[in-house]
Scaffold this active site. Structure first.
Site, PDB file in Angstrom:
ATOM      1  N   CYS A 116     -30.714  16.032   1.826  1.00 45.92           N
ATOM      2  CA  CYS A 116     -29.340  16.544   1.893  1.00 45.92           C
ATOM      3  C   CYS A 116     -29.230  17.766   2.783  1.00 45.92           C
ATOM      4  CB  CYS A 116     -28.875  16.906   0.488  1.00 45.92           C
ATOM      5  SG  CYS A 116     -27.767  15.696  -0.189  1.00 45.92           S
ATOM      6  N   ASP A 169     -26.190  21.895  -8.424  1.00 41.49           N
ATOM      7  CA  ASP A 169     -25.655  20.563  -8.115  1.00 41.49           C
ATOM      8  C   ASP A 169     -24.257  20.335  -8.700  1.00 41.49           C
ATOM      9  OD1 ASP A 169     -27.791  19.880  -6.584  1.00 41.49           O
ATOM     10  OD2 ASP A 169     -28.768  18.610  -8.083  1.00 41.49           O
ATOM     11  N   ARG A 222     -26.282   7.570  -2.117  1.00 40.63           N
ATOM     12  CA  ARG A 222     -27.647   8.102  -2.221  1.00 40.63           C
ATOM     13  C   ARG A 222     -27.959   8.507  -3.663  1.00 40.63           C
ATOM     14  NH1 ARG A 222     -28.937  12.983   0.804  1.00 40.63           N
ATOM     15  NH2 ARG A 222     -30.705  12.624  -0.549  1.00 40.63           N
ATOM     16  N   LYS A 268     -31.307  10.381 -11.174  1.00 39.47           N
ATOM     17  CA  LYS A 268     -31.951  10.220  -9.858  1.00 39.47           C
ATOM     18  C   LYS A 268     -33.097  11.219  -9.705  1.00 39.47           C
ATOM     19  CE  LYS A 268     -30.066  12.420  -6.211  1.00 39.47           C
ATOM     20  NZ  LYS A 268     -30.996  13.273  -5.444  1.00 39.47           N
ATOM     21  N   ASN A 269     -32.834  12.468 -10.087  1.00 43.88           N
ATOM     22  CA  ASN A 269     -33.826  13.516  -9.834  1.00 43.88           C
ATOM     23  C   ASN A 269     -35.060  13.408 -10.731  1.00 43.88           C
ATOM     24  OD1 ASN A 269     -32.228  14.440  -7.810  1.00 43.88           O
ATOM     25  ND2 ASN A 269     -31.516  16.282  -8.878  1.00 43.88           N
ATOM     26  N   ARG A 275     -34.167  24.267   3.503  1.00 46.69           N
ATOM     27  CA  ARG A 275     -34.906  23.834   2.306  1.00 46.69           C
ATOM     28  C   ARG A 275     -36.399  23.827   2.618  1.00 46.69           C
ATOM     29  NH1 ARG A 275     -31.841  18.911  -0.553  1.00 46.69           N
ATOM     30  NH2 ARG A 275     -32.783  19.792  -2.418  1.00 46.69           N
TER      31      ARG A 275
HETATM   32  C1  UD1 Z   1     -34.114  19.968  -6.722  1.00 52.22           C
HETATM   33  C2  UD1 Z   1     -33.106  18.852  -6.836  1.00 52.22           C
HETATM   34  C3  UD1 Z   1     -31.762  19.297  -6.348  1.00 52.22           C
HETATM   35  C4  UD1 Z   1     -31.354  20.573  -7.038  1.00 52.22           C
HETATM   36  C5  UD1 Z   1     -32.461  21.626  -6.986  1.00 52.22           C
HETATM   37  C6  UD1 Z   1     -32.155  22.871  -7.801  1.00 52.22           C
HETATM   38  C7  UD1 Z   1     -34.248  16.715  -6.529  1.00 52.22           C
HETATM   39  C8  UD1 Z   1     -34.483  15.572  -5.611  1.00 52.22           C
HETATM   40  N1  UD1 Z   1     -33.528  17.726  -6.023  1.00 52.22           N
HETATM   41  O1  UD1 Z   1     -34.216  20.276  -5.338  1.00 52.22           O
HETATM   42  O2  UD1 Z   1     -30.832  18.271  -6.600  1.00 52.22           O
HETATM   43  O3  UD1 Z   1     -30.218  21.073  -6.378  1.00 52.22           O
HETATM   44  O4  UD1 Z   1     -33.675  21.074  -7.474  1.00 52.22           O
HETATM   45  O5  UD1 Z   1     -31.910  22.559  -9.121  1.00 52.22           O
HETATM   46  O6  UD1 Z   1     -34.676  16.739  -7.665  1.00 52.22           O
HETATM   47  N2  UD1 Z   1     -37.733  26.856  -2.217  1.00 52.22           N
HETATM   48  C9  UD1 Z   1     -38.552  27.544  -1.361  1.00 52.22           C
HETATM   49  N3  UD1 Z   1     -39.750  26.987  -1.023  1.00 52.22           N
HETATM   50  C10 UD1 Z   1     -40.152  25.765  -1.507  1.00 52.22           C
HETATM   51  C11 UD1 Z   1     -39.287  25.073  -2.385  1.00 52.22           C
HETATM   52  C12 UD1 Z   1     -38.080  25.631  -2.718  1.00 52.22           C
HETATM   53  O7  UD1 Z   1     -38.226  28.636  -0.916  1.00 52.22           O
HETATM   54  O8  UD1 Z   1     -41.246  25.318  -1.153  1.00 52.22           O
HETATM   55  C13 UD1 Z   1     -36.415  27.438  -2.577  1.00 52.22           C
HETATM   56  C14 UD1 Z   1     -35.241  26.562  -2.148  1.00 52.22           C
HETATM   57  O9  UD1 Z   1     -34.836  26.807  -0.824  1.00 52.22           O
HETATM   58  C15 UD1 Z   1     -34.184  26.965  -3.149  1.00 52.22           C
HETATM   59  C16 UD1 Z   1     -34.996  27.247  -4.413  1.00 52.22           C
HETATM   60  O10 UD1 Z   1     -36.334  27.504  -3.991  1.00 52.22           O
HETATM   61  O11 UD1 Z   1     -33.540  28.146  -2.736  1.00 52.22           O
HETATM   62  C17 UD1 Z   1     -34.994  26.117  -5.419  1.00 52.22           C
HETATM   63  O12 UD1 Z   1     -35.466  24.938  -4.816  1.00 52.22           O
HETATM   64  P1  UD1 Z   1     -36.019  23.748  -5.678  1.00 52.22           P
HETATM   65  O13 UD1 Z   1     -35.793  24.051  -7.132  1.00 52.22           O
HETATM   66  O14 UD1 Z   1     -37.395  23.419  -5.252  1.00 52.22           O
HETATM   67  O15 UD1 Z   1     -35.049  22.570  -5.298  1.00 52.22           O
HETATM   68  P2  UD1 Z   1     -35.422  21.135  -4.800  1.00 52.22           P
HETATM   69  O16 UD1 Z   1     -36.663  20.640  -5.483  1.00 52.22           O
HETATM   70  O17 UD1 Z   1     -35.334  21.102  -3.320  1.00 52.22           O
END
Ligand code: UD1
Length: 416
Positions: free
Chosen positions: A115, A305, A397, A22-23, A120
């Site tokens: 989620c 995850d 989802r 999915k990701n 986030r």
């Molecule tokens: C993606 C995955 C999710 C997985 C996560 C970590 C998808 C749809 N989702 O989520 O399943 O759990 O990677 O492997 O692929 N952060 C910030 N600012 C930002 C973006 C992120 O502070 O602009 C922080 C987040 O709060 C978190 C960390 O960085 O603490 C990692 O986030 P990120 O790797 O971006 O996760 P997602 O892309 O949201």
């Protein structure tokens, strides 16, 4: 599809075929906006989040045929403002921003949903796009963005490793002017899959899967065919299903190389693990697992995850085990639900400690997000009696036919 009745006390045994990731699928679908030529994608998982992205693309004007292979004709995309009711449903919708900016020089999107696993933020996405030349402001829960000409390649050091922001930069840099370097980039297999997809279309991306990704901007992309990688989290979830039920499950059409940190922990818990080119077998041989100490981290670290599934594993294991989540620091809403089933779990900031509870009891539990839903369904499969798992809409989802796959392995799940 919102409530499962699950008869417990089951050993889960047999063979399961893993779906596409999915990701990886979600960002790849959005990146089709970067070309005007036909794209064919294999191994797209049949899950709701993917349906939502397809609806967004159709709303933007893309022509899509969904058979075994997904055909996308993005040439007719003519809208740069996807509707709120779709965008708000998934966190992944932030990935529409950079492709729309590339294509139209402007975009308007509502802040994405997704989620419920704590805060986030999207600051890293926004700041990176600004660094690459976009003008962005936020007003009334909406992102207004514009750019004059093409994105301009830059050196970007990621203060925090982010899968999502790495993907946003990759899609902005693909058709940018000059070279973009992402330093301290996320190294997840999904990032490599995205780079492979974009390179198939004519992009020039090297270093994906390492900390430094180099993207030389090209003038345009062509069409192409791509196969999505297997879902490593779905694989891990079924392996945990075998471990907690003292069973024996073989996951087919998966990629063992993507699960090294998970397999290491499962093996330490006492599971016997066998690996082939595209399959993994976990055999618990009827034994109770041993508890583990785990700390989640960016890939190749232990995936956040898989945190909830391993909390369940620790709960029924011999001894006391702890899990610290360094990625999403309050991803523990599910703990209250496991406690209802008899689990003994304590939360201390971003760490949970699980105390041995080999037998869980039936209850009436509520899912709060995707991975929690999978965990509560697994817990119900091994608990004594009949458990009602509510709000299972979260499950569809991200897991394709989860209850059907589990029923084939010996579970007794009925949908109400
Ligand atoms: C993606 C995955 C999710 C997985 C996560 C970590 C998808 C749809 N989702 O989520 O399943 O759990 O990677 O492997 O692929 N952060 C910030 N600012 C930002 C973006 C992120 O502070 O602009 C922080 C987040 O709060 C978190 C960390 O960085 O603490 C990692 O986030 P990120 O790797 O971006 O996760 P997602 O892309 O949201």
């Amino acid at each position: 599809m919102d409530k499962f009745f699950i008869k417990g006390n089951k050993n889960l045994n047999g063979h399961v075929t893993i779906s596409g990731s999915k990701n990886a699928a979600l960002p790849i679908l959005f990146m089709s906006i970067l070309t005007k030529k036909i794209i064919k994608i294999n191994n797209i998982p049949n899950v709701i989040d993917v349906d939502i992205v397809i609806k967004i693309l159709k709303n933007l004007g893309a022509k899509i045929k969904q058979k075994k292979i997904l055909y996308i004709d993005p040439s007719s995309i003519n809208n740069f403002s996807p509707p709120y009711n779709l965008i708000k449903k998934i966190r992944a919708s932030i990935w529409v921003l950079a492709p729309l900016l590339t294509r139209f020089g402007k975009a308007k999107i509502f802040l994405p949903g997704g989620c419920n696993i704590g805060t986030r933020p999207i600051d890293l996405h926004i700041h990176s796009l600004i660094k690459l030349g976009a003008k962005i402001h936020l007003e009334d829960n909406c992102i207004y963005a514009s750019i004059t000409g093409r994105f301009k390649g830059k050196y970007i050091f990621m203060e925090k490793i982010s899968v999502g922001a790495t993907i946003t930069i990759m899609s902005a840099a693909t058709l940018a002017q000059g070279l973009t370097i992402i330093d301290n980039a996320a190294q997840e297999p999904e990032i490599v899959d995205i780079a492979n997809f974009l390179n198939t279309l004519g992009a020039n991306i090297t270093g994906a899967g390492s900390k430094k990704i180099l993207i030389k901007g090209v003038l345009k992309l062509k069409g192409g065919t791509h196969r999505i990688i297997p879902d490593r989290i779905e694989t891990g979830t079924f392996l945990v299903a075998a471990a907690i039920s003292k069973g024996n499950i073989v996951c087919h059409q998966t990629e063992p190389k993507h699960l090294k940190s998970v397999l290491k922990k499962l093996s330490r818990s006492g599971a016997n693990i066998y690996i082939g080119k595209d399959w993994i077998k976990l055999d618990m041989r009827g034994k109770q697992p041993r508890s583990l100490n785990i700390c989640t981290g960016p890939y190749p670290g232990f995936p956040t995850d898989m945190q909830t599934q391993f909390a369940l594993l620790n709960t029924i294991s011999k001894g006391v085990g702890s899990i610290t989540d360094t990625i999403f620091k309050n991803r523990f809403k599910y703990v209250a639900e496991l406690i209802k089933m008899g689990a003994k779990i304590k939360i201390n900031e971003n760490t949970i400690t699980c105390y041995e509870t080999p037998i869980l009891s039936s209850s009436n539990v509520f899912c709060t997000d995707l991975r929690t839903a999978a965990t509560l369904v697994l817990a119900a499969c091994i608990a004594q009696g009949i458990t009602i798992v509510n709000h299972t809409h979260h499950l569809i989802r991200g897991y394709e036919s989860f209850h059907k796959k589990l029923n084939k392995l010996g579970a007794d799940i009925k949908i109400v």
